[in-house]
Design a protein around this motif. Structure first.
Motif, mmCIF file in Angstrom:
data_model
loop_
_atom_site.group_PDB
_atom_site.id
_atom_site.type_symbol
_atom_site.label_atom_id
_atom_site.label_comp_id
_atom_site.label_asym_id
_atom_site.label_seq_id
_atom_site.Cartn_x
_atom_site.Cartn_y
_atom_site.Cartn_z
ATOM 1 N N THR A 547 0.843 -1.199 0.000
ATOM 2 C CA THR A 547 0.000 0.000 0.000
ATOM 3 C C THR A 547 0.875 1.244 0.000
ATOM 4 O OG1 THR A 547 -0.128 -0.057 2.419
ATOM 5 C CG2 THR A 547 -1.924 -1.106 1.192
ATOM 6 N N LEU A 548 0.367 2.285 -0.634
ATOM 7 C CA LEU A 548 1.022 3.592 -0.661
ATOM 8 C C LEU A 548 0.224 4.568 0.172
ATOM 9 C CD1 LEU A 548 1.887 3.997 -4.455
ATOM 10 C CD2 LEU A 548 3.561 3.909 -2.593
ATOM 11 N N GLU A 549 0.921 5.531 0.771
ATOM 12 C CA GLU A 549 0.229 6.606 1.492
ATOM 13 C C GLU A 549 1.078 7.858 1.417
ATOM 14 O OE1 GLU A 549 -0.128 4.969 5.398
ATOM 15 O OE2 GLU A 549 1.932 5.481 5.954
ATOM 16 N N GLY A 550 0.413 8.994 1.554
ATOM 17 C CA GLY A 550 1.110 10.267 1.556
ATOM 18 C C GLY A 550 0.747 11.061 2.791
ATOM 19 N N GLY A 551 1.671 11.905 3.209
ATOM 20 C CA GLY A 551 1.418 12.784 4.333
ATOM 21 C C GLY A 551 1.820 14.203 3.992
ATOM 22 N N SER A 552 0.881 15.135 4.133
ATOM 23 C CA SER A 552 1.131 16.551 3.862
ATOM 24 C C SER A 552 0.910 17.343 5.140
ATOM 25 C CB SER A 552 0.202 17.054 2.758
ATOM 26 O OG SER A 552 0.524 18.387 2.403
ATOM 27 N N ASP A 553 1.839 18.204 5.460
ATOM 28 C CA ASP A 553 1.845 18.907 6.737
ATOM 29 C C ASP A 553 0.554 19.699 6.955
ATOM 30 O OD1 ASP A 553 2.567 20.478 9.007
ATOM 31 O OD2 ASP A 553 4.668 20.263 8.437
ATOM 32 N N PRO A 554 -0.179 19.422 8.044
ATOM 33 C CA PRO A 554 -1.422 20.152 8.299
ATOM 34 C C PRO A 554 -1.195 21.620 8.633
ATOM 35 C CG PRO A 554 -0.873 18.761 10.169
ATOM 36 C CD PRO A 554 0.085 18.396 9.069
ATOM 37 N N ARG A 555 0.059 22.019 8.900
ATOM 38 C CA ARG A 555 0.353 23.433 9.148
ATOM 39 C C ARG A 555 0.178 24.264 7.883
ATOM 40 N NH1 ARG A 555 3.340 19.884 11.589
ATOM 41 N NH2 ARG A 555 4.022 20.055 13.761
ATOM 42 N N ASN A 556 0.162 23.597 6.723
ATOM 43 C CA ASN A 556 0.047 24.271 5.431
ATOM 44 C C ASN A 556 -1.262 23.846 4.767
ATOM 45 O OD1 ASN A 556 0.378 25.413 2.884
ATOM 46 N ND2 ASN A 556 1.699 23.747 2.176
ATOM 47 N N PRO A 557 -2.301 24.658 4.830
ATOM 48 C CA PRO A 557 -3.612 24.227 4.323
ATOM 49 C C PRO A 557 -3.694 24.056 2.817
ATOM 50 C CG PRO A 557 -3.680 26.529 5.027
ATOM 51 C CD PRO A 557 -2.355 25.985 5.474
ATOM 52 N N VAL A 558 -2.734 24.575 2.046
ATOM 53 C CA VAL A 558 -2.812 24.406 0.592
ATOM 54 C C VAL A 558 -1.976 23.225 0.095
ATOM 55 C CG1 VAL A 558 -3.306 26.836 0.171
ATOM 56 C CG2 VAL A 558 -0.941 26.051 0.115
ATOM 57 N N GLY A 559 -1.262 22.549 0.984
ATOM 58 C CA GLY A 559 -0.501 21.369 0.595
ATOM 59 C C GLY A 559 -1.410 20.181 0.342
ATOM 60 N N SER A 560 -0.852 19.163 -0.317
ATOM 61 C CA SER A 560 -1.676 17.979 -0.573
ATOM 62 C C SER A 560 -0.798 16.757 -0.787
ATOM 63 C CB SER A 560 -2.569 18.170 -1.804
ATOM 64 O OG SER A 560 -1.815 18.105 -2.998
ATOM 65 N N ALA A 561 -1.352 15.608 -0.464
ATOM 66 C CA ALA A 561 -0.721 14.317 -0.736
ATOM 67 C C ALA A 561 -1.745 13.445 -1.436
ATOM 68 C CB ALA A 561 -0.250 13.662 0.558
ATOM 69 N N GLU A 562 -1.357 12.866 -2.565
ATOM 70 C CA GLU A 562 -2.290 12.079 -3.369
ATOM 71 C C GLU A 562 -1.647 10.751 -3.765
ATOM 72 O OE1 GLU A 562 -5.371 12.907 -4.086
ATOM 73 O OE2 GLU A 562 -5.383 15.002 -3.453
ATOM 74 N N VAL A 563 -2.467 9.716 -3.829
ATOM 75 C CA VAL A 563 -2.037 8.397 -4.286
ATOM 76 C C VAL A 563 -2.793 8.069 -5.567
ATOM 77 C CG1 VAL A 563 -2.002 5.926 -3.778
ATOM 78 C CG2 VAL A 563 -1.466 7.584 -1.979
ATOM 79 N N LEU A 564 -2.070 7.634 -6.585
ATOM 80 C CA LEU A 564 -2.659 7.249 -7.863
ATOM 81 C C LEU A 564 -2.402 5.756 -8.076
ATOM 82 C CD1 LEU A 564 -4.064 8.315 -10.468
ATOM 83 C CD2 LEU A 564 -1.772 8.576 -11.444
ATOM 84 N N PRO A 565 -3.416 4.894 -7.886
ATOM 85 C CA PRO A 565 -3.198 3.446 -8.021
ATOM 86 C C PRO A 565 -2.811 3.058 -9.442
ATOM 87 C CG PRO A 565 -5.267 3.929 -6.889
ATOM 88 C CD PRO A 565 -4.782 5.209 -7.478
ATOM 89 N N SER A 566 -2.057 1.986 -9.574
ATOM 90 C CA SER A 566 -1.726 1.458 -10.902
ATOM 91 C C SER A 566 -3.023 1.109 -11.639
ATOM 92 C CB SER A 566 -0.874 0.191 -10.776
ATOM 93 O OG SER A 566 0.401 0.504 -10.267
ATOM 94 N N GLY A 567 -3.019 1.339 -12.935
ATOM 95 C CA GLY A 567 -4.197 1.040 -13.733
ATOM 96 C C GLY A 567 -5.160 2.194 -13.846
ATOM 97 N N SER A 568 -4.935 3.276 -13.079
ATOM 98 C CA SER A 568 -5.844 4.426 -13.163
ATOM 99 C C SER A 568 -5.204 5.574 -13.914
ATOM 100 C CB SER A 568 -6.234 4.894 -11.760
ATOM 101 O OG SER A 568 -5.087 5.292 -11.014
ATOM 102 N N HIS A 569 -4.049 5.318 -14.550
ATOM 103 C CA HIS A 569 -3.322 6.376 -15.254
ATOM 104 C C HIS A 569 -4.108 6.830 -16.477
ATOM 105 C CE1 HIS A 569 0.734 4.801 -13.494
ATOM 106 N NE2 HIS A 569 -0.175 5.078 -12.581
#
Length: 569
Positions: A547-569
């Protein structure tokens, strides 16, 4: 947030032994099940995912993310600045460190930054053309695309060009940062043309368009290196610097080169750590701190003693940073000794388990907070390629000076040199001869893009934050070692010590009152409830659960972490 997650969040620095459930007994997988990107702005994260969907790899995504951040985070980075890119090639297993740090022009001698009394001219060191080094980020984008990517620059730079031309919504950090730097920025006609285009300063919710910057990035897409370092853009940069009293030469632009360096590697418990070598100080300091801390079972220490030994490790590493480190092309450094387990063991032996070690009694001011300067992004793709990249223009909005006709906001990285030996820079960090400016030399940095890998888990991690970057990454790695997930690592409360000034800095709630009292009894000075700092971005891959996961600092409200599963490209 569920109770279990809250317990995980404070695992490192309160007396909680374990919280993460053991992973399910699934066979470890050879490749990640898709791609994951975490960055300081959602537009940049989406630009990276756009490249993955177009058939690109993590390196193509890195070009898109980097260039987009240069457009939407002028407060933190830009093509007038530089950065470090830690790369891993999933096919060959090779790691490489791309050094795109700015370089000093020949005019930037130590004497050029002293006033008539021989004191450091702080205005010249941090504002305008004298504070700017020769930019490295455009060369890095070209190098990364041509040597490691699959897609052409006209594709990977398209999102940044589009956002520069069409504009993006101003967010509170940009408005607040501009207000704090307004007096400097409005000195320069190029800056006024960008940020006062409608006659008023930037306001949250307005659309900021940068058509000249769009054209500058288009020239890079069309002509590669020559699109920035030669021709129209270069001519305008040289003219702008001269107009404001600075002195750059054309050969200093055309002579700029990205350096490929061997990353630093060391072992911490069950983790292989790959990180930044000089001219970053981050990897050396990280190796010292983690290898010192390996002598304690942190989970079994009470909160006060846990904080105490971590702070003492920070103190010793930052002292060595100040004394020894600089540009490896100019300075001989004892890096092998500084990063060896034996050296760390010697430092550890000097730590009194119950008493603070006073730092040298030298004058210094409390370190300014660095919450908005610099930016970081982390990427993993389905082929196992990965990128940990940190880029910057140094202080808020860099030098404050936009070169007319280019949209390029110049950095103020010259302040990262020891312009006057023994005098703290804007981050409260001192330096000496090893980090004195010379023509073509790269200033010492704290940027610490890193990979950590165990048999079951892999993480890409890094952060902005000036001199506090290194301790942010340290706390993040300790979080991963304690079993936290990526988002919990990004949110961990932070504390910091950098040798001088001799005080622990901490965010609100990072250290509870009882622990503060115990630390003070040990002899520590503790500054509690400082403004939160940093903007950590991290992605991780659980090899057993795949499994993949991302973490984006909650101190920065415009940041983001995204996961793109294989096969959804």
């Amino acid at each position: 947030m569920p109770l279990r997650a809250l317990l995980c969040l404070v695992l490192l620095f309160v007396a909680v032994d374990a919280c993460a459930a053991a992973p399910a007994p699934v066979a470890r997988q050879p490749h990640p099940p898709g791609a994951a990107i975490a960055s300081g702005h959602a537009r940049a994260t989406q630009a990276g995912l756009e490249m993955i969907r177009a058939g690109g790899n993590a390196f193509d995504a890195a070009v898109a993310v980097s260039a987009t951040l240069a457009v939407v985070e002028p407060i933190s980075s830009g093509i007038g600045g530089g950065g470090f890119f830690l790369l891993h090639d999933g096919k060959t297993g090779k790691d490489v460190f791309l050094d795109a740090r700015e370089t000093a022009p020949a005019s930037a001698t130590p004497a050029a930054f002293l006033d008539e009394k021989g004191e450091l001219d702080r205005d010249r060191a941090t504002n305008g053309p004298w504070s700017a080094g020769i930019p490295g980020l455009p060369a890095a984008l070209v190098h990364l695309a041509q040597k490691y990517g699959r897609l052409p620059l006209r594709t990977t730079l398209a999102p940044a060009i589009r956002l520069a031309r069409e504009g993006f919504e101003i967010y509170p950090r940009l408005e607040k940062g501009y207000a704090s730097r307004r007096a400097v920025m409005e000195r320069y006609r190029g800056t006024r043309a960008v940020f006062l285009a409608d006659g008023t300063p930037p306001t949250t919710g307005e659309i900021l368009k940068q058509p000249e910057l769009a054209r500058t990035i288009e020239l890079i897409a069309e002509k590669g290196f020559d699109g920035f370092y030669r021709g129209d853009t270069a001519d305008k940069l040289l003219a702008a610097v001269k107009e404001e009293g600075g002195r750059w030469r054309a050969d200093e632009l055309t002579g700029y080169r990205v350096k490929e360096r061997e990353p630093l590697r060391f072992r911490y418990r069950d983790w292989d750590v790959t990180t930044a070598p000089p001219p970053s100080s981050g990897g050396v300091a990280l190796a010292e701190m983690l290898q010192m801390l390996e002598g304690w079972d942190l989970a079994k220490l009470d909160s006060a003693h846990r904080h105490h030994v971590v702070v003492e490790a920070m103190r010793r590493a930052y002292r060595d940073r100040t004394i020894y480190l600089g540009d490896p092309d100019f300075v001989k450094m004892p890096v092998r000794r500084l990063t060896s387990p034996d050296y760390a063991a010697g430092l550890r032996a000097g730590i009194n388990p119950d008493k603070a070690t006073p730092s040298a009694l030298l004058p210094g001011q409390p370190a300014p907070l660095e919450d908005d300067e610099t930016t970081h992004f982390s990427i993993i793709d389905a082929d196992g390629n990965r990128v940990s990249a940190t880029q910057t223009v140094n202080l808020l909005y860099g030098s404050g000076m936009v070169a007319p006709g280019t949209g390029v906001l110049l950095n103020n990285e010259m302040d990262d040199f020891a312009l006057r030996p023994g005098t703290p820079n804007a981050f409260g960090v001192m330096g000496f001869a090893a980090n004195a400016p010379e023509a073509g030399k790269r200033m010492l940095s704290s940027m610490t893009p890193s990979f950590i890998e165990s048999k079951d888990r892999l993480a890409v991690i890094g952060a902005p934050g000036g001199s506090r970057i290194i301790t942010e990454v340290l706390v993040g790695i300790l979080g991963y070692d304690a079993g936290l997930d990526a988002q919990q690592v990004a949110a961990l409360p932070r504390f910091h010590h950098q040798w001088l000034p001799d005080a622990i800095s901490s965010e609100p709630g990072a250290i509870d009152a009882a622990t503060v009292s115990a630390l003070q009894a040990m002899g520590h000075a503790v500054n509690v409830a400082e403004t939160p700092w940093g903007n950590l971005q991290t992605v991780s891959w659980d090899k057993r659960a795949n499994t993949l996961e991302g973490g984006s600092d909650p101190r920065n409200p415009v940041g983001s972490a995204e996961v793109l599963p294989s096969g959804s490209h």
